[in-house]
Structures are given as C-alpha cells and as structure tokens.
Design a protein around this motif. Structure first.
Motif, PDB file in Angstrom:
ATOM      1  N   ASP A 181       0.821  -1.205  -0.082  1.00 40.93           N
ATOM      2  CA  ASP A 181       0.131  -0.055   0.051  1.00 40.93           C
ATOM      3  C   ASP A 181       0.850   1.182  -0.130  1.00 40.93           C
ATOM      4  OD1 ASP A 181      -2.358  -1.565   0.173  1.00 40.93           O
ATOM      5  OD2 ASP A 181      -2.166  -1.738   2.447  1.00 40.93           O
ATOM      6  N   CYS A 182       2.107   1.198  -0.389  1.00 44.99           N
ATOM      7  CA  CYS A 182       2.876   2.506  -0.188  1.00 44.99           C
ATOM      8  C   CYS A 182       2.496   3.429  -1.413  1.00 44.99           C
ATOM      9  CB  CYS A 182       4.497   1.855  -0.740  1.00 44.99           C
ATOM     10  SG  CYS A 182       5.324   1.387   0.960  1.00 44.99           S
ATOM     11  N   ASP A 197      10.972   6.264   5.644  1.00 51.13           N
ATOM     12  CA  ASP A 197       9.365   6.413   5.544  1.00 51.13           C
ATOM     13  C   ASP A 197       8.857   5.057   4.922  1.00 51.13           C
ATOM     14  OD1 ASP A 197       6.776   7.072   5.012  1.00 51.13           O
ATOM     15  OD2 ASP A 197       7.125   9.009   4.404  1.00 51.13           O
ATOM     16  N   LEU A 198       8.386   4.252   5.712  1.00 47.65           N
ATOM     17  CA  LEU A 198       8.000   2.847   5.078  1.00 47.65           C
ATOM     18  C   LEU A 198       6.609   3.006   4.399  1.00 47.65           C
ATOM     19  CD1 LEU A 198       9.658   2.154   7.313  1.00 47.65           C
ATOM     20  CD2 LEU A 198       8.123   0.030   7.756  1.00 47.65           C
ATOM     21  N   ARG A 199       5.788   4.189   4.144  1.00 44.43           N
ATOM     22  CA  ARG A 199       4.945   4.603   3.496  1.00 44.43           C
ATOM     23  C   ARG A 199       5.218   4.713   2.053  1.00 44.43           C
ATOM     24  NH1 ARG A 199       2.572   9.956   6.122  1.00 44.43           N
ATOM     25  NH2 ARG A 199       4.779   9.966   5.904  1.00 44.43           N
ATOM     26  N   VAL A 200       6.703   4.718   1.628  1.00 48.10           N
ATOM     27  CA  VAL A 200       6.919   5.353   0.370  1.00 48.10           C
ATOM     28  C   VAL A 200       7.733   4.059  -0.452  1.00 48.10           C
ATOM     29  CG1 VAL A 200       8.166   6.946  -1.138  1.00 48.10           C
ATOM     30  CG2 VAL A 200       6.643   7.755   0.759  1.00 48.10           C
ATOM     31  N   GLU A 247       3.865  14.735   5.725  1.00 47.11           N
ATOM     32  CA  GLU A 247       5.241  14.640   5.986  1.00 47.11           C
ATOM     33  C   GLU A 247       5.527  14.144   7.115  1.00 47.11           C
ATOM     34  OE1 GLU A 247       7.965  17.966   4.847  1.00 47.11           O
ATOM     35  OE2 GLU A 247       6.406  18.851   4.350  1.00 47.11           O
ATOM     36  N   PRO A 248       6.838  13.088   7.245  1.00 47.23           N
ATOM     37  CA  PRO A 248       7.229  12.662   8.461  1.00 47.23           C
ATOM     38  C   PRO A 248       7.421  13.631   9.416  1.00 47.23           C
ATOM     39  CG  PRO A 248       8.419  11.603   6.772  1.00 47.23           C
ATOM     40  CD  PRO A 248       7.723  12.800   6.158  1.00 47.23           C
ATOM     41  N   ALA A 249       7.205  13.149  10.775  1.00 42.75           N
ATOM     42  CA  ALA A 249       7.583  14.119  12.132  1.00 42.75           C
ATOM     43  C   ALA A 249       9.009  14.696  12.179  1.00 42.75           C
ATOM     44  CB  ALA A 249       6.954  13.621  13.142  1.00 42.75           C
ATOM     45  N   ALA A 250      10.174  13.654  11.803  1.00 46.52           N
ATOM     46  CA  ALA A 250      11.363  13.763  12.171  1.00 46.52           C
ATOM     47  C   ALA A 250      11.715  14.933  11.067  1.00 46.52           C
ATOM     48  CB  ALA A 250      12.179  12.644  11.845  1.00 46.52           C
ATOM     49  N   PRO A 251      12.611  15.860  11.274  1.00 41.37           N
ATOM     50  CA  PRO A 251      13.229  16.805  10.247  1.00 41.37           C
ATOM     51  C   PRO A 251      13.969  15.903   9.385  1.00 41.37           C
ATOM     52  CG  PRO A 251      14.361  16.996  12.526  1.00 41.37           C
ATOM     53  CD  PRO A 251      13.297  15.960  12.602  1.00 41.37           C
TER      54      PRO A 251
END
Length: 625
Positions: free
Chosen positions: A23-24, A50-53, A412-416
């Motif tokens: 589902d990425c 980012d495991l979503r990508v 966006e991810p929370a981490a910078p």
C-alpha cells in the motif's frame, strides 16, 4: 537484475499479492545520465525511513550519455524497471533531473530539478559535423585568450535548457507538474522567456550546495583523504564535457601544473564530468591521464568525491561547469582555464561569473598566475553572482520534501529531513607495475652543510619540456618499472623495511653504476624516529634518522640532506645534523656513519650528480659528488 527485465515486485503483475508493503505511495525516479542520477541521489534522503513510500527507478532511453547508468543503478541496489514498463504503471510521483525521452507518458505528477548549479546553458542545435577538422581542434588559442569575451545577443539567443518552452512543453502541454528553481532570479528569467510555465515553478534551493555546506565540518578529513597534508595547498582542477570544456580547450593545464608546482607544497586533484568519463569510456580517460597520475595527479571517479574535494580545496581551476561555480560560491579562490561565453545564457549568474573571473593565459607560467590571482582573492569576491545560486541555503531538502509529499497527498514525516554531508573521497589509483610507490622526482636543494631547503618536482611531466631545476638530482623508487628513470637515478630508495637494509643498500649501489646513494628503510621500535640505512659511493654506510618531523613526513626526503651535505663538503665520517625544510614541514636529519661501515666500491668510470632535465644525462657524463 538488468534494467531491461520487467519487474513483478514492487510493481508488475505480482505486486499486489507479493509485495511486503503493497500500500505504499510509489515514486518513479528517472535516470537519464550518471550526472542526473548523482543529482537525484542528493535528493533521495527526503524519503529516508518512511515505510509509506516505495521508490522504483528507470533508465531513460534517449540520452547521448546513457553509459554508466545501468551500473550505477545496480550498485545502488534499487528496484529498476525498463522504460516500457515504467510508462505503463501508475505512480504517485515521478522525479527527473533532465528532460528528453517521452516524459509526458509518465502516469504521475512529475517534479523536474536541475542537474547542475541552476539553469545556464543555451539550447543549441547540433551543428558540428563529425570529422570536420576545423571544429575538432582542442585548445584553439583564439577561443580562450584572456580579454573581452564575445557575449551572445540576448534577443537572438536560443532558449535556456530547462527554462524554455523547447524543454518544458510537449505538443503545447507543460511536461512537469512542478519544476524546481534554486533561486528567485530564475523565476524572473522564466517570466521573460516562458511566462506560461510560471505557475509550475517552485523555488526550493540547491540540495547539492547544501551538502557542500554541511561537509565543511569534515574539511580536514577530506584533505587528508586526498593527500593534502603537511601544509600542502590543494588545487582542484575541474572540467565539464564537450569541446568547449577545460579538457577540450586546454588539456595541457594538468601536466603544466604538475611540472611547475613542488610536489611537497601542492596536491593537484582532477575531477571530470561523468559525461566525459562515460562518453569516451573509463578506460580511455584513465589512459589519457596515465602520465599525470604517475606524476602524482589525484584522479576522482565519475560519481563521487568531487563534492568532498570542493570542500577541501584551496584553489579551483575550471570552466563553465557547475563544480567551478560551486567552488566560487564556497568562497574558494577560483580561476578559469576555459569559458565558452557563446554557450551560456548571458543573464545567468554563471555567465556573469565567467565574465568576472580570471582566465589563465597559456603563454605565461601557471604557478605565477595562480599566486598572483590568489593574492587578490577575497571569499566574497564573486558574491554578486554566487549569491544567486540558492534562495534557501541549507533549506533545500525541507522545501523539496514539502513539495513532493504535497504532490503525493501524504503527510510529511514528523522527523526533520536530513542533509547528508559528502562522502569521504576515494580516488582511483594506479598500482605497480603501472607506477612505483614514489614517483620519480627531481630534487633541488639550497642551503649549506647545516641547513637545507628541499623542493621536489615530478620528473615525468618534464620529459621533453626542457631542463629541470638547476642542480637537481633524480630520486627514484627501487621498484620503479620504467627503465629510463630507474637506470639514471642518482638516488634509489626503498621505503618498505627489509631484513638487512645495509646489505640491500650496498648491493643496489654495486649493481647500479649511475647511482650515488642507495637507501632503505630501517626497522625501528614503535614510536621511534624513522630512519634509513644509506650506502654512499666512496663514503660507506650511513644511518639517517629523521627527528621532529610531522607524522606524514616522507622519510625518503632525508636523502636530500645527505646529498646536499656531501655536495657542501661535509665530513661524512663524523656525525652531523642537517636541518631540512620541505614545503611547510621541517625536520632534523641526523647523519651518522655506521660502526662497521665500509666504503662502497667506487667505479671511476661511472658516477654523477644526476639530471637537471627530463632526459637524464649518461652516468659517465655527470660529475661525482
């Protein structure tokens, strides 16, 4: 896997059932050339962790410089799909650092970034005919004389690659959903040349320059990796590709720098555009550079190393390529060896820099010009132009991530986001028997029996180029494979320890009629001062111990103190100490006769003080020390 084989996972017919993360969001990365891929590699950390990508790569088909891309993708270990499959599949985002091929066929929002320092080159038709000798002459002096450059007429000039309708539109439709500008000045050029593309323009800085800024903390580490230690000044020579590049117009710059600059005071590093490497072939480039490499030129590979070298450099010599402009933007002393004003957008910052920077005059010594221009340099010398490199220094990665995640409709991810400094440089290198450990050196000494200044110059660039330093002697490594240097050496050295250095030195001296000194590294206790055991014709065996030297001091340089002491008439049967200056380093060389030393066999028909030129004199023609 070959980039010609269709993928089944993470895209393809089995992806839905066999992907670990089905589902990425799917991102397609289009690699036209090695150059474009290196720029994309600077951007890809925005997706870190980012495991979503899921990223999928493809090689574009139409570039003239496709060679090397497949190997690059394989080395990265990415999922690579053939172009035909890439344009069939749906993606959530696509990235490119070049135009060309059928990018309009990609089924995804497309983000286009520059593959260099902004947008500078004019789009020109291919007018050069193969085999026309008038268009293929390298180094045509009329095209690179210092003076007033010929500036193209803006009204008659073609469009700018990446900023013109010729590159941004296909059949009246804008190809990228967003194209990234590094500075607001590019937005103004778009407004003038292609206003209909303006809504898709996004100013997001320069990710490569941000990496250079991040690498400044590691400058000394980069310098050490490139051999710029012991107070050496590092000169980075950079060439882009094509007949108007530095390598195309002024290839003599490399051997001339090596010939003119003392090896212990300067380190010359060379970086060539990947299109030069892969257009001509890696083997061919190494072949062209072989004599310079043997003389000490540090050559960086096509993909990486140049970023770290820029951070490490004290001087940059280049052309209209991005590496040169990055060097100027870092505040480094920068000169030009070539600059084709006719190929550049006259309104671009690089064109303005090219009009302001000093151009080397090939009719004058390069070392003198380098020193003269460096004396006038200030870090902000070109700031009026280099300040237009990026509008968001240090912030490009964050701006790009915001853009890309918005197009993917993903938070966006929370981490910078991370900005990764350049990797440590790993030069390519020749090994034996292509070259010895120490290049043949012409060694000049000046001083008296108690103190001597030593300057050493690579001997090979002086072959056929006139005399060397007055009174110089020739030092060669005992493993030197080239007979002309080995057989005419005045001093032969072995820096690898041998079980019996005295026996090695005596045997070498007896077998080598032209040699006056043979010296081998002497085993010492850990932490003790490095030492050589030397056999001197008509003087016997001596111990040379180097005291107070920096850790990277070349121990073989101690033979210059012995050579000069003998020339100055020193009594070699009594202990003596010579203060030796070598570049920015200094050391005290203790010269001591060995207790059981005995005179090496003298052959009155042979002997000599060495070569002052590149073609060594016959041993029987040279005076003895």
């Amino acid at each position: 896997m070959s980039v010609q084989e269709r993928l089944n996972v993470p895209i393809g017919r089995a992806a839905e059932n066999w992907s670990t993360r089905p589902d990425c969001r799917r991102v397609l990365v289009v690699a036209h050339t090695v150059t474009a891929m290196t720029r994309l590699a600077d951007i890809l950390p925005v997706f870190d962790s980012d495991l979503r990508v899921q990223l999928v790569f493809t090689r574009a088909r139409t570039s003239n410089f496709r060679e090397g891309v497949t190997e690059y993708l394989n080395d990265l270990g990415v999922a690579a799909a053939p172009w035909e499959q890439a344009v069939e599949e749906d993606f959530d985002l696509a990235l490119t650092a070049s135009y060309g091929d059928d990018l309009h066929l990609i089924k995804a929002p497309l983000v286009a970034v520059s593959h260099g320092a902004g947008y500078n080159k004019l789009v020109r038709p291919e007018t050069r005919k193969p085999g026309n000798p008038e268009t293929r002459k390298p180094g045509n002096p009329e095209t690179r004389k210092p003076g007033n450059p010929e500036i193209p007429d803006p009204a008659a000039a073609p469009g700018v690659f990446g900023l013109s309708g010729e590159t941004l539109f296909r059949d009246g439709v804008l190809i990228p959903s967003a194209f990234v500008l590094s500075h607001e000045e590019q937005r103004e050029r778009i407004r003038r040349s292609c206003p209909e593309a303006l809504p898709a323009a996004v100013v997001a800085g320069d990710p490569t320059f941000d990496r250079l800024l991040a690498g400044r903390r590691w400058r000394e580490d980069y310098r050490a990796a490139l051999g710029a230690t012991g107070g050496r000044r590092l000169i980075l020579v950079s060439t882009t590709w094509g007949p108007t590049s530095l390598l195309g117009r002024f290839p003599e710059v490399l051997p001339r720098l090596l010939r003119e600059l003392p090896a212990d005071e300067y380190r010359v590093v060379f970086v060539a555009h990947p299109n030069a490497w892969h257009g001509h072939g890696v083997w061919q480039m190494r072949s062209w550079l072989a004599s310079c490499e043997r003389a000490g030129l540090v050559v960086l590979p096509p993909r990486s190393g140049w970023q770290a070298a820029l951070v490490a450099a004290d001087h940059v010599i280049g052309d209209h390529g991005s590496v040169t402009f990055y060097g100027a933007a870092l505040g480094t002393h920068t000169m030009l060896g070539a600059f084709p004003h006719e190929d550049m957008d006259p309104d671009s910052p690089i064109a303005a820099f090219g009009r302001a920077a000093a151009l080397l005059d090939e009719d004058r010594p390069l070392a003198d010009q380098l020193a003269e221009d460096a004396a006038r340099h200030r870090p902000d010398r070109f700031a009026a132009f280099t300040s237009q490199l990026t509008s968001v220094p240090g912030g490009s990665a964050a701006a790009l991530r915001t853009l890309m995640y918005r197009l993917m409709e993903l938070d966006e991810p929370a981490a910078p986001v991370r900005t990764v400094p350049p990797e440590a440089p790993v030069p390519v290198s020749l090994s034996w028997p292509a070259r010895a450990g120490i290049a043949p050196l012409l060694v000049a000494t000046e001083g008296d029996a108690a103190e001597v200044r030593v300057r050493r110059f690579p001997a090979e660039p002086r072959a056929g180029a006139g005399a060397g330093p007055a009174g110089a002697h020739l030092l060669a490594d005992a493993s030197e494979p080239e007979p002309r240097w080995y057989e005419s050496a005045d001093v032969l050295v072995r820096t690898e320890p041998v079980p019996d250095p005295a026996a090695w030195a005596e045997r070498t001296l007896s077998e080598h009629g032209a040699c006056r000194i043979a010296a081998a590294a002497t085993p010492v206790e850990p932490g003790a001062a490095p030492a050589l055991t030397a056999a001197v014709r008509a003087a016997g065996l001596l111990r040379l111990t180097v005291h107070g030297a920096p850790p990277d001091f070349p121990v073989e340089a101690a033979t210059a103190a012995l050579w000069h002491a003998a020339l100055a008439g020193a009594d070699l049967t009594a202990p003596a100490t010579v203060k030796l200056h070598l570049g920015a380093a200094q050391a005290a060389v203790a010269i001591e006769p060995l207790p059981d030393g005995r005179p090496a066999r003298e052959d009155p028909a042979r002997g000599g003080t060495g070569t002052a030129g590149a073609t060594p004199a016959r041993a029987e023609d040279r005076p003895r020390i």
